[in-house]
Design a protein around this motif. Structure first.
Motif, PDB file in Angstrom:
ATOM      1  N   ALA A  17      16.961 -22.198 -15.888  1.00 34.69           N
ATOM      2  CA  ALA A  17      15.665 -22.606 -15.377  1.00 34.69           C
ATOM      3  C   ALA A  17      14.606 -21.598 -15.780  1.00 34.69           C
ATOM      4  O   ALA A  17      14.823 -20.394 -15.743  1.00 34.69           O
ATOM      5  CB  ALA A  17      15.713 -22.743 -13.862  1.00 34.69           C
ATOM      6  N   LEU A  18      13.473 -22.129 -16.182  1.00 33.21           N
ATOM      7  CA  LEU A  18      12.329 -21.292 -16.493  1.00 33.21           C
ATOM      8  C   LEU A  18      11.571 -21.033 -15.200  1.00 33.21           C
ATOM      9  O   LEU A  18      11.067 -21.951 -14.578  1.00 33.21           O
ATOM     10  CB  LEU A  18      11.450 -22.027 -17.508  1.00 33.21           C
ATOM     11  N   VAL A  19      11.549 -19.790 -14.783  1.00 27.81           N
ATOM     12  CA  VAL A  19      10.939 -19.463 -13.497  1.00 27.81           C
ATOM     13  C   VAL A  19       9.562 -18.860 -13.705  1.00 27.81           C
ATOM     14  O   VAL A  19       9.428 -17.765 -14.227  1.00 27.81           O
ATOM     15  CB  VAL A  19      11.826 -18.477 -12.716  1.00 27.81           C
ATOM     16  N   MET A  20       8.553 -19.608 -13.325  1.00 26.81           N
ATOM     17  CA  MET A  20       7.190 -19.117 -13.501  1.00 26.81           C
ATOM     18  C   MET A  20       6.601 -18.645 -12.180  1.00 26.81           C
ATOM     19  O   MET A  20       5.771 -17.774 -12.140  1.00 26.81           O
ATOM     20  CB  MET A  20       6.329 -20.223 -14.104  1.00 26.81           C
ATOM     21  N   GLY A  21       7.046 -19.241 -11.103  1.00 31.49           N
ATOM     22  CA  GLY A  21       6.546 -18.823  -9.796  1.00 31.49           C
ATOM     23  C   GLY A  21       7.689 -18.278  -8.971  1.00 31.49           C
ATOM     24  O   GLY A  21       8.421 -17.392  -9.403  1.00 31.49           O
ATOM     25  N   SER A  22       7.858 -18.859  -7.821  1.00 32.14           N
ATOM     26  CA  SER A  22       8.950 -18.423  -6.964  1.00 32.14           C
ATOM     27  C   SER A  22      10.258 -19.072  -7.391  1.00 32.14           C
ATOM     28  O   SER A  22      10.316 -20.276  -7.617  1.00 32.14           O
ATOM     29  CB  SER A  22       8.644 -18.820  -5.520  1.00 32.14           C
ATOM     30  N   PRO A  23      11.312 -18.288  -7.515  1.00 36.74           N
ATOM     31  CA  PRO A  23      12.610 -18.852  -7.879  1.00 36.74           C
ATOM     32  C   PRO A  23      13.153 -19.780  -6.809  1.00 36.74           C
ATOM     33  O   PRO A  23      14.069 -20.561  -7.061  1.00 36.74           O
ATOM     34  CB  PRO A  23      13.511 -17.633  -8.066  1.00 36.74           C
ATOM     35  N   ASP A  24      12.587 -19.698  -5.617  1.00 31.87           N
ATOM     36  CA  ASP A  24      13.041 -20.567  -4.536  1.00 31.87           C
ATOM     37  C   ASP A  24      12.763 -22.038  -4.816  1.00 31.87           C
ATOM     38  O   ASP A  24      13.382 -22.922  -4.250  1.00 31.87           O
ATOM     39  CB  ASP A  24      12.346 -20.180  -3.224  1.00 31.87           C
ATOM     40  N   SER A  25      11.815 -22.283  -5.712  1.00 30.39           N
ATOM     41  CA  SER A  25      11.432 -23.661  -5.980  1.00 30.39           C
ATOM     42  C   SER A  25      12.296 -24.303  -7.065  1.00 30.39           C
ATOM     43  O   SER A  25      12.137 -25.466  -7.379  1.00 30.39           O
ATOM     44  CB  SER A  25       9.967 -23.724  -6.400  1.00 30.39           C
ATOM     45  N   VAL A  26      13.195 -23.501  -7.621  1.00 31.91           N
ATOM     46  CA  VAL A  26      14.066 -24.026  -8.672  1.00 31.91           C
ATOM     47  C   VAL A  26      15.119 -24.950  -8.061  1.00 31.91           C
ATOM     48  O   VAL A  26      15.797 -24.584  -7.111  1.00 31.91           O
ATOM     49  CB  VAL A  26      14.764 -22.871  -9.418  1.00 31.91           C
ATOM     50  N   GLU A  27      15.211 -26.135  -8.634  1.00 29.86           N
ATOM     51  CA  GLU A  27      16.176 -27.103  -8.125  1.00 29.86           C
ATOM     52  C   GLU A  27      17.237 -27.406  -9.165  1.00 29.86           C
ATOM     53  O   GLU A  27      16.985 -27.354 -10.363  1.00 29.86           O
ATOM     54  CB  GLU A  27      15.466 -28.419  -7.770  1.00 29.86           C
ATOM     55  N   CYS A  28      18.395 -27.739  -8.696  1.00 30.53           N
ATOM     56  CA  CYS A  28      19.465 -28.173  -9.587  1.00 30.53           C
ATOM     57  C   CYS A  28      19.054 -29.489 -10.247  1.00 30.53           C
ATOM     58  O   CYS A  28      18.656 -30.422  -9.563  1.00 30.53           O
ATOM     59  CB  CYS A  28      20.755 -28.368  -8.784  1.00 30.53           C
ATOM     60  N   PRO A  29      19.128 -29.559 -11.589  1.00 31.52           N
ATOM     61  CA  PRO A  29      18.720 -30.779 -12.284  1.00 31.52           C
ATOM     62  C   PRO A  29      19.679 -31.938 -12.038  1.00 31.52           C
ATOM     63  O   PRO A  29      19.374 -33.085 -12.342  1.00 31.52           O
ATOM     64  CB  PRO A  29      18.728 -30.360 -13.753  1.00 31.52           C
ATOM     65  N   LYS A  30      20.817 -31.627 -11.495  1.00 31.94           N
ATOM     66  CA  LYS A  30      21.826 -32.665 -11.305  1.00 31.94           C
ATOM     67  C   LYS A  30      21.744 -33.297  -9.918  1.00 31.94           C
ATOM     68  O   LYS A  30      21.718 -34.506  -9.781  1.00 31.94           O
ATOM     69  CB  LYS A  30      23.216 -32.049 -11.517  1.00 31.94           C
ATOM     70  N   CYS A  31      21.721 -32.429  -8.891  1.00 28.85           N
ATOM     71  CA  CYS A  31      21.739 -32.975  -7.527  1.00 28.85           C
ATOM     72  C   CYS A  31      20.463 -32.663  -6.761  1.00 28.85           C
ATOM     73  O   CYS A  31      20.266 -33.171  -5.668  1.00 28.85           O
ATOM     74  CB  CYS A  31      22.965 -32.453  -6.772  1.00 28.85           C
ATOM     75  N   GLY A  32      19.617 -31.805  -7.326  1.00 27.45           N
ATOM     76  CA  GLY A  32      18.341 -31.526  -6.685  1.00 27.45           C
ATOM     77  C   GLY A  32      18.402 -30.487  -5.585  1.00 27.45           C
ATOM     78  O   GLY A  32      17.414 -30.227  -4.911  1.00 27.45           O
ATOM     79  N   SER A  33      19.547 -29.867  -5.405  1.00 29.29           N
ATOM     80  CA  SER A  33      19.682 -28.860  -4.353  1.00 29.29           C
ATOM     81  C   SER A  33      19.012 -27.552  -4.763  1.00 29.29           C
ATOM     82  O   SER A  33      19.012 -27.173  -5.931  1.00 29.29           O
ATOM     83  CB  SER A  33      21.167 -28.613  -4.077  1.00 29.29           C
ATOM     84  N   LYS A  34      18.448 -26.891  -3.794  1.00 26.68           N
ATOM     85  CA  LYS A  34      17.827 -25.597  -4.078  1.00 26.68           C
ATOM     86  C   LYS A  34      18.767 -24.451  -3.752  1.00 26.68           C
ATOM     87  O   LYS A  34      18.419 -23.280  -3.922  1.00 26.68           O
ATOM     88  CB  LYS A  34      16.534 -25.465  -3.278  1.00 26.68           C
TER      89      LYS A  34
END
Ligand SMILES: [Zn+2]
Length: 70
Positions: A17-34
């Motif tokens: 994942a390309l993290v530009m802001g908070s890494p907390d907002s990164v979601e799994c592309p498969k299931c959407g879980s953070k």
């Protein structure tokens, strides 16, 4: 730009994942879980020093190369 490798804590999917802001907002592309676990990237481990060069060659198959293989 910082690209981090994560492993989803829900489905176990590994993704980058390309993290530009908070890494907390990164979601799994498969299931959407953070919920996730950050994996060590090749870049960060390379900065440890020259001492790791010998070990890097040996561990490249299991470390960086392993996850990028599939
Ligand atoms: Zn997931």
């Amino acid at each position: 730009m910082p690209i981090y490798e994560y492993k989803c804590g829900k489905c176990g999917h590994e993704y980058e994942a390309l993290v530009m802001g908070s890494p907390d907002s990164v979601e799994c592309p498969k299931c959407g879980s953070k919920k996730k676990e950050r994996l060590m990237s090749c870049f960060s481990s390379a900065g440890k020093g020259l001492d790791s060069l010998a070990g890097a060659a040996a561990s490249s198959s299991s470390g960086c190369g392993g996850s990028g293989f599939s």
